[in-house]
Scaffold this active site. Structure first.
Site, PDB file in Angstrom:
ATOM      1  N   TYR A 184       0.814  -1.218   0.000  1.00  0.00           N
ATOM      2  CA  TYR A 184       0.000   0.000   0.000  1.00  0.00           C
ATOM      3  C   TYR A 184       0.849   1.270   0.000  1.00  0.00           C
ATOM      4  O   TYR A 184       0.571   2.228   0.709  1.00  0.00           O
ATOM      5  CB  TYR A 184      -0.982  -0.010   1.177  1.00  0.00           C
ATOM      6  CG  TYR A 184      -1.850  -1.239   1.217  1.00  0.00           C
ATOM      7  CD1 TYR A 184      -2.728  -1.518   0.170  1.00  0.00           C
ATOM      8  CD2 TYR A 184      -1.765  -2.159   2.255  1.00  0.00           C
ATOM      9  CE1 TYR A 184      -3.503  -2.659   0.172  1.00  0.00           C
ATOM     10  CE2 TYR A 184      -2.553  -3.305   2.262  1.00  0.00           C
ATOM     11  CZ  TYR A 184      -3.415  -3.556   1.222  1.00  0.00           C
ATOM     12  OH  TYR A 184      -4.184  -4.688   1.225  1.00  0.00           O
ATOM     13  N   GLN A 207      -4.860   8.332  -4.700  1.00  0.00           N
ATOM     14  CA  GLN A 207      -5.283   9.683  -4.365  1.00  0.00           C
ATOM     15  C   GLN A 207      -6.593  10.057  -5.051  1.00  0.00           C
ATOM     16  O   GLN A 207      -7.417  10.767  -4.473  1.00  0.00           O
ATOM     17  CB  GLN A 207      -4.182  10.665  -4.782  1.00  0.00           C
ATOM     18  CG  GLN A 207      -2.899  10.484  -4.017  1.00  0.00           C
ATOM     19  CD  GLN A 207      -1.721  11.218  -4.654  1.00  0.00           C
ATOM     20  OE1 GLN A 207      -1.831  11.770  -5.743  1.00  0.00           O
ATOM     21  NE2 GLN A 207      -0.594  11.217  -3.973  1.00  0.00           N
ATOM     22  N   ALA A 438       6.259  16.953 -18.878  1.00  0.00           N
ATOM     23  CA  ALA A 438       7.030  16.076 -17.993  1.00  0.00           C
ATOM     24  C   ALA A 438       7.684  16.854 -16.859  1.00  0.00           C
ATOM     25  O   ALA A 438       8.232  17.941 -17.063  1.00  0.00           O
ATOM     26  CB  ALA A 438       8.080  15.315 -18.792  1.00  0.00           C
ATOM     27  N   ASP A 439       7.653  16.256 -15.676  1.00  0.00           N
ATOM     28  CA  ASP A 439       8.339  16.801 -14.514  1.00  0.00           C
ATOM     29  C   ASP A 439       9.596  16.005 -14.177  1.00  0.00           C
ATOM     30  O   ASP A 439      10.307  16.334 -13.234  1.00  0.00           O
ATOM     31  CB  ASP A 439       7.401  16.814 -13.298  1.00  0.00           C
ATOM     32  CG  ASP A 439       6.921  15.421 -12.925  1.00  0.00           C
ATOM     33  OD1 ASP A 439       7.562  14.764 -12.090  1.00  0.00           O
ATOM     34  OD2 ASP A 439       5.891  14.979 -13.481  1.00  0.00           O
ATOM     35  N   HIS A 471       1.086  20.142 -15.165  1.00  0.00           N
ATOM     36  CA  HIS A 471       2.415  20.764 -15.166  1.00  0.00           C
ATOM     37  C   HIS A 471       2.657  21.810 -16.251  1.00  0.00           C
ATOM     38  O   HIS A 471       3.818  22.075 -16.599  1.00  0.00           O
ATOM     39  CB  HIS A 471       3.528  19.705 -15.268  1.00  0.00           C
ATOM     40  CG  HIS A 471       3.465  18.622 -14.250  1.00  0.00           C
ATOM     41  ND1 HIS A 471       3.378  18.882 -12.907  1.00  0.00           N
ATOM     42  CD2 HIS A 471       3.483  17.270 -14.376  1.00  0.00           C
ATOM     43  CE1 HIS A 471       3.341  17.734 -12.238  1.00  0.00           C
ATOM     44  NE2 HIS A 471       3.401  16.736 -13.102  1.00  0.00           N
ATOM     45  N   GLU A 492      -1.830  18.578 -11.522  1.00  0.00           N
ATOM     46  CA  GLU A 492      -0.759  19.126 -10.702  1.00  0.00           C
ATOM     47  C   GLU A 492      -0.205  20.347 -11.432  1.00  0.00           C
ATOM     48  O   GLU A 492       0.018  20.292 -12.642  1.00  0.00           O
ATOM     49  CB  GLU A 492       0.366  18.106 -10.476  1.00  0.00           C
ATOM     50  CG  GLU A 492      -0.024  16.954  -9.579  1.00  0.00           C
ATOM     51  CD  GLU A 492       1.091  15.941  -9.420  1.00  0.00           C
ATOM     52  OE1 GLU A 492       2.110  16.032 -10.156  1.00  0.00           O
ATOM     53  OE2 GLU A 492       0.968  15.046  -8.579  1.00  0.00           O
ATOM     54  N   TYR A 495       5.778  21.761 -11.261  1.00  0.00           N
ATOM     55  CA  TYR A 495       6.683  21.691 -10.106  1.00  0.00           C
ATOM     56  C   TYR A 495       7.801  22.732 -10.193  1.00  0.00           C
ATOM     57  O   TYR A 495       8.266  23.246  -9.182  1.00  0.00           O
ATOM     58  CB  TYR A 495       7.363  20.321 -10.050  1.00  0.00           C
ATOM     59  CG  TYR A 495       6.513  19.132  -9.709  1.00  0.00           C
ATOM     60  CD1 TYR A 495       5.173  19.258  -9.381  1.00  0.00           C
ATOM     61  CD2 TYR A 495       7.080  17.851  -9.714  1.00  0.00           C
ATOM     62  CE1 TYR A 495       4.410  18.153  -9.068  1.00  0.00           C
ATOM     63  CE2 TYR A 495       6.328  16.734  -9.406  1.00  0.00           C
ATOM     64  CZ  TYR A 495       5.005  16.878  -9.086  1.00  0.00           C
ATOM     65  OH  TYR A 495       4.259  15.775  -8.775  1.00  0.00           O
TER      66      TYR A 495
END
Length: 595
Positions: A184, A207, A438-439, A471, A492, A495
């Site tokens: 997990y 999530q 892409a991060d 991103h 998201e 970053y």
């Protein structure tokens, strides 16, 4: 940076030898259409008995094929951690029963049954995704898929620990389904459609998740954002505690096209459109829809040029993109109503020289499905365009669908695009996409893989079901069309923003993840989440995750923003509404209804 020819050749040669040894797939290449031939001859590409040559990286098994498990293990070992590698594989299983198999899926591996119903192809075994390659962290288990199979899991529960771009479609799990890695660990997915799970689905550490037009025996828990539409057995609406968003039906849906066997001949099934859909499309006789023989398709290979592929489209053929990487020096132009472009094994389009990878005309019923667009090193103004600028035709009776079409900017090498996906045609259904700047990987940096906008919707009456966009340097989603709808959104923010000034949007701190234009008077969305993780400058403040005009016809349901570990903060959820995120606590701030 694209893989070198030598690496592609070595992999293709190894796969071809493996295929010949286990399956006996013919190795002759499909010839491009002959433009000088009379029309009837141009209508068909050369095809082999049984539907044609699907290329060396499509492996076709039947229950009597020797050494299936060994071949699956061999490909998995090659692909388990090859996140940005050139390998692409489709593993296809003829109808029948397969005992004791465990098909472990790595990057760019697709497993699918070749029946009309998932129950035509049964594994007494598992199709497994885990995260051993990444120390039990499943948040990078991208780009893999399972379709059209029935599973009887060995221990009663099948493990499917995936992140984005990993669809679980048209599956029947005669047991339970675990969406988290062994132990997990972290997980961030995901998408299920047209599937039945007889037992319980356990998301555990996931999530967020979106499940559409399916049936489940139960759903164990929720973390931040679990969304259901048209799902029999779904938990009741209860956002934010627990964070379930549940719609009884999906307003409009049409399942993804799929390859199947009719006797010894391959065909492509085209499911029909449903309105107010609920539950699976299969299980009560032949599914509703139409089908096309494979001879109506140009079976494309990675060595084919854009000129060849466009010639096939001009001659009235559909495209079946076999696994591999296709370099394009001009856009693929889909002009004919009802055209199907279907990829196998994460076939990947790379636009070179700053071109757009694919464009469609403003016509009815185009189906784009099952491929990846990888931005090239020269900046493309757009990567995928559905309909031309100003498109206005009514397609409500027969919309274009964009399904499991994924877009990537950077990661496999420096890529650039101003806008990734543009939807101009009315009534388009975008059903599961991950549009990702892409991060991590190669060619990654605030200005290295520059991409200002993820998805821009100009067309009216567009529906997005399962929208994952992450991103981008400015707006991740910008919606300018009227009467748009989104069911589930995951985001998201970038970053790598170097400082507050880099994201400043006039007087507003940061660009919203999801922006509805001020000119829009009608829009509705359910189950949307935006997360920030400003790891270069953790002091960055993002004013809000969502921005929309204050109009009575613009409605949002069940929104959240999260600061991951306190790396950056949100001041509000939508516009000036919602509490700020707090300190280093990774706890969502939510708004149940707006306005």
């Amino acid at each position: 940076m694209s893989p070198s020819p030598s690496r592609r050749t070595v992999l293709a040669g190894a796969a071809a030898a493996a295929t010949a040894a286990t399956v006996g797939t013919a190795a002759a290449a499909t010839a491009p259409p002959d433009a000088s031939a009379p029309a009837p001859a141009r209508r068909r590409p050369r095809a082999l008995p049984g539907g044609g040559d699907l290329g060396p990286n499509v492996l076709v098994f039947d229950p009597g094929t020797p050494g299936i498990q060994g071949k699956l293990d061999e490909i998995f070992k090659r692909q388990e951690s090859a996140q940005f590698g050139p390998g692409r594989y489709a593993l296809l299983f003829k109808p029948g029963t397969y005992n004791g198999l465990n098909a472990q899926l790595g990057f760019y591996m697709s497993v699918a049954g070749l029946g009309l119903s998932p129950d035509d192809t049964t594994f007494n075994g598992d199709v497994t995704v885990d995260a051993g390659w990444f120390n039990g962290n499943a948040t990078q288990n991208f780009w893999r898929s399972a379709e059209n199979l029935a599973l009887v899991p060995v221990n009663g529960t099948n493990r499917w620990a995936v992140a984005q771009a990993a669809p679980f479609r048209r599956m029947h799990v005669r047991g339970s389904l675990n969406l988290a890695p062994d132990g997990y660990g972290w997980a961030s997915g995901g998408y299920i459609a047209d599937s039945r799970v007889d037992g319980e689905v356990g998301p555990y550490s996931q999530q967020q998740w979106y499940t559409r037009d399916s049936a489940v025996g139960g759903w164990r828990n929720a973390v931040w954002n679990m969304v259901f539409s048209g799902v029999e057995g779904a938990p009741a609406q209860s956002f934010p505690n627990p964070p379930y968003t549940t719609l009884g039906t999906t307003p409009v849906s049409r399942e993804k096209p799929f390859l199947y066997l009719d006797g010894s001949a391959y065909r492509v099934f085209l499911p029909e459109k449903r309105t107010d859909a609920r539950g699976v499309t299969w299980g009560n006789g032949t599914p509703r829809g139409t089908s096309l023989p494979l001879t109506d398709f140009y079976v494309a290979k990675p060595a084919d040029s854009a000129t060849t592929l466009n010639q096939a489209l001009t001659q009235g053929l559909h495209l079946l993109l076999t696994p591999g990487i296709y370099h394009l020096d001009q856009p693929l132009q889909v002009n004919r109503a009802g055209t199907v472009v279907l990829g196998l094994g994460y076939a990947t389009l790379v636009p070179d020289g700053g071109v757009t990878a694919l464009k469609t005309a403003d016509v009815d019923g185009v189906r784009l499905a099952g491929f990846l667009v990888d931005a090239g090193s020269a900046n493309s103004r757009t990567l995928l365009e559905v309909g031309p600028e100003g498109a206005s035709a009514d397609h409500s009776a027969n919309p274009t669908t964009v399904q499991d079409v994924f877009v990537r900017i950077g990661g496999a090498g420096a890529g650039r695009a101003t806008t990734s996906m543009v939807i101009n045609s009315r009534h388009t259904i975008v059903d599961h996409t991950w549009v990702w700047r892409a991060d991590h990987g190669d060619g990654v940096g605030w200005d290295t893989n520059r991409a200002d906008y993820g998805v821009v919707v100009n067309g009216d009456d567009v529906l997005a079901t399962g929208l994952f966009v992450e991103h981008f340097n400015k707006y991740d989603v910008q919606w300018l069309g009227q009467r748009g709808r989104t069911i589930f959104f995951q985001n998201e923010k970038a970053y790598d923003a170097p400082n507050q000034a880099a994201i400043q949007n006039g007087s507003i701190k940061g660009f919203a993840a999801y922006k509805v234009a001020d000119s829009v008077t009608a829009h509705e969305a359910w189950g949307l989440g935006s997360y920030c993780y400003y790891n270069v400058d953790p002091t960055i403040v993002q004013h809000h995750g969502f921005a929309a005009p204050n109009a009575s016809g613009v409605k949002f349901h069940n929104l959240l923003v999260v600061s991951l570990g306190g790396k950056g903060q949100y001041e509000r959820v939508i516009n000036d509404t919602g509490a700020p995120t707090s300190g280093t606590n990774t706890v969502p701030s939510t708004v149940v209804s707006y306005p």
